[in-house]
Design an enzyme around this catalytic site. Structure first.
Site, PDB file in Angstrom:
ATOM      1  N   LYS A  35       0.842  -1.193   0.000  1.00  0.00           N
ATOM      2  CA  LYS A  35       0.000   0.000   0.000  1.00  0.00           C
ATOM      3  C   LYS A  35       0.879   1.245   0.000  1.00  0.00           C
ATOM      4  CE  LYS A  35      -0.304  -0.066   5.043  1.00  0.00           C
ATOM      5  NZ  LYS A  35      -1.169   0.043   6.225  1.00  0.00           N
ATOM      6  N   ARG A 132      -9.921   1.077  15.698  1.00  0.00           N
ATOM      7  CA  ARG A 132      -9.881   1.811  14.441  1.00  0.00           C
ATOM      8  C   ARG A 132     -10.860   1.118  13.499  1.00  0.00           C
ATOM      9  NH1 ARG A 132      -4.085   2.494  11.611  1.00  0.00           N
ATOM     10  NH2 ARG A 132      -4.554   0.317  11.139  1.00  0.00           N
ATOM     11  N   TYR A 256      16.875  30.659   6.283  1.00  0.00           N
ATOM     12  CA  TYR A 256      15.673  31.389   6.667  1.00  0.00           C
ATOM     13  C   TYR A 256      15.572  31.525   8.181  1.00  0.00           C
ATOM     14  CZ  TYR A 256      13.738  31.108   1.930  1.00  0.00           C
ATOM     15  OH  TYR A 256      13.511  31.258   0.586  1.00  0.00           O
ATOM     16  N   MET A 304      12.704  25.008   0.449  1.00  0.00           N
ATOM     17  CA  MET A 304      11.983  24.231  -0.555  1.00  0.00           C
ATOM     18  C   MET A 304      12.906  23.321  -1.359  1.00  0.00           C
ATOM     19  SD  MET A 304       9.500  25.563  -3.621  1.00  0.00           S
ATOM     20  CE  MET A 304       8.272  26.230  -2.481  1.00  0.00           C
TER      21      MET A 304
END
Length: 361
Positions: A35, A132, A256, A304
């Site tokens: 999956k 779940r 940054y 990024m």
């Protein structure tokens, strides 16, 4: 064209890891989850490798994932771990000879609308405490009755899922095993309990089927047990390269927000990988990478397209050097905590900008 970021997936390692699973659970059949694009490794090439390794079944989360495998001519049995969502999905699952994991009564109602001649294979999932998906344990008699009403249905077995198997000191896994066994006492049908953590850490959970996920990709889900110690080999190596090396004075800020300050005169390297490639912005200063076999570390925020790294441990580093984000010598399960996450999310989070290459196909 030179790749900025390369994920190299060694299919031989995946087949090797199947052998490790067989050694741990020699009397169990293997359902191999592919999956989420085989945990980010590439569903089709991984499924082919697993077929070659003769696993007993594959497992996916959705019909769409199963159909992509069938379109690629994967012939192995495929289980739909979340079952079917509609009558149309049920009919298509039968047509494609998929195994349907049924976890709720509304799904039984869907299957009962199929023609009596439909050749249907199903599992029943029980909720032993994960809370779940799964039928309440008290519903087992109703499920047995449903099978008796439909003698044409082929029953694969009973499964459950562990909530805390990666915590070896937590008694709840043993409690889930007890609940599951008590609910099915005297009831026929194969049993499946163990995920990777259950397989490695809880031998009593190795029943008729095991469902190892992360272990097949060469990672240990147990913080106290390394993959190497049990013979697993990492399937994925994630690499980028240094594209700049700069010298900065003590006190200079990097990146940054300038949340990293040079404590001394330092060489800082710029690596061509960032959150647009799947390297989480949450990675903290100090996150390790490998350059020339030595450890460097993140210095400044992930942006990024780039990260910046402290090169004090790699004085010979230069532009063009390969940088390992995870792989041999730097397990993904060691890197992941630096972003407060798991190896699963690192693998699944890689983006389409990453160049995937396969070895051992």
């Amino acid at each position: 064209m030179t790749s900025r970021v390369t994920a190299t997936v060694d299919l031989t390692a995946i087949r090797h890891n199947v052998g490790v699973v067989r050694a741990l659970a020699p009397h169990s059949r293997i359902m191999a989850p592919v999956k989420a694009d085989a945990y980010g490794h590439g569903a089709v090439p991984v499924a082919r490798a697993l077929e070659n390794a003769k696993v007993d079944a594959l497992a996916v989360a959705s019909l769409a994932e199963a159909l992509s495998l069938r379109d690629a001519h994967i012939q192995a049995p495929i289980a739909l771990l979340e079952g079917v969502m509609s009558f149309e999905e049920a009919a298509q699952a039968v047509y494609e000879q998929l195994h349907i994991v049924v976890h709720d009564h509304w799904q039984i109602a869907l299957l009962e609308k199929l023609p009596p001649s439909a050749r249907l294979t199903l599992w029943f999932k029980l909720d032993s405490g994960m809370h779940r998906l799964g039928f309440p344990l008290a519903d087992v008699p109703q499920l047995v009755a449903a099978l008796q009403r439909h003698p044409g249905w082929s029953f694969a077995g009973w499964m459950t899922h562990f909530a805390c198997a990666d915590e070896l000191e937590n008694p709840f896994t043993a409690e889930q095993i007890r609940r599951f066994d008590d609910a099915l006492q005297g009831i026929p049908g194969a049993r499946s309990m163990a995920n990777s953590a259950g397989l490695i850490g809880w031998p009593q959970a190795r029943r008729d089927w095991v469902r190892p996920g992360l272990a097949l990709y060469g990672c240990s889900p147990l913080p106290s047990v390394s993959a190497q110690s049990i013979g697993l080999k990492p399937a994925m190596q994630l690499h980028s390269r240094l594209i700049a090396v700069r010298q900065y004075a003590a006190g200079e800020g990097i990146g940054y927000g300038q949340n990293y300050r040079c404590q001394r005169a330092m060489r800082i390297g710029v690596v061509a990988v960032g959150y647009a490639d799947g390297i989480h912005r949450a990675f903290a200063n100090g996150t390790p990478v490998l350059i020339r076999g030595a450890r460097a570390q993140f210095a400044g925020r992930v942006s990024m397209d780039m990260i910046t790294v402290d090169l004090q441990n790699v004085p010979s580093a230069e532009v063009g050097d390969a940088v390992t984000l995870w792989g041999h010598g730097l397990p993904a399960e060691e890197v992941a905590p630096w972003a407060s996450t798991l190896a699963y999310e690192l693998f699944c989070g890689l983006t389409r900008r990453v160049d995937f290459r396969y070895l051992g196909g």
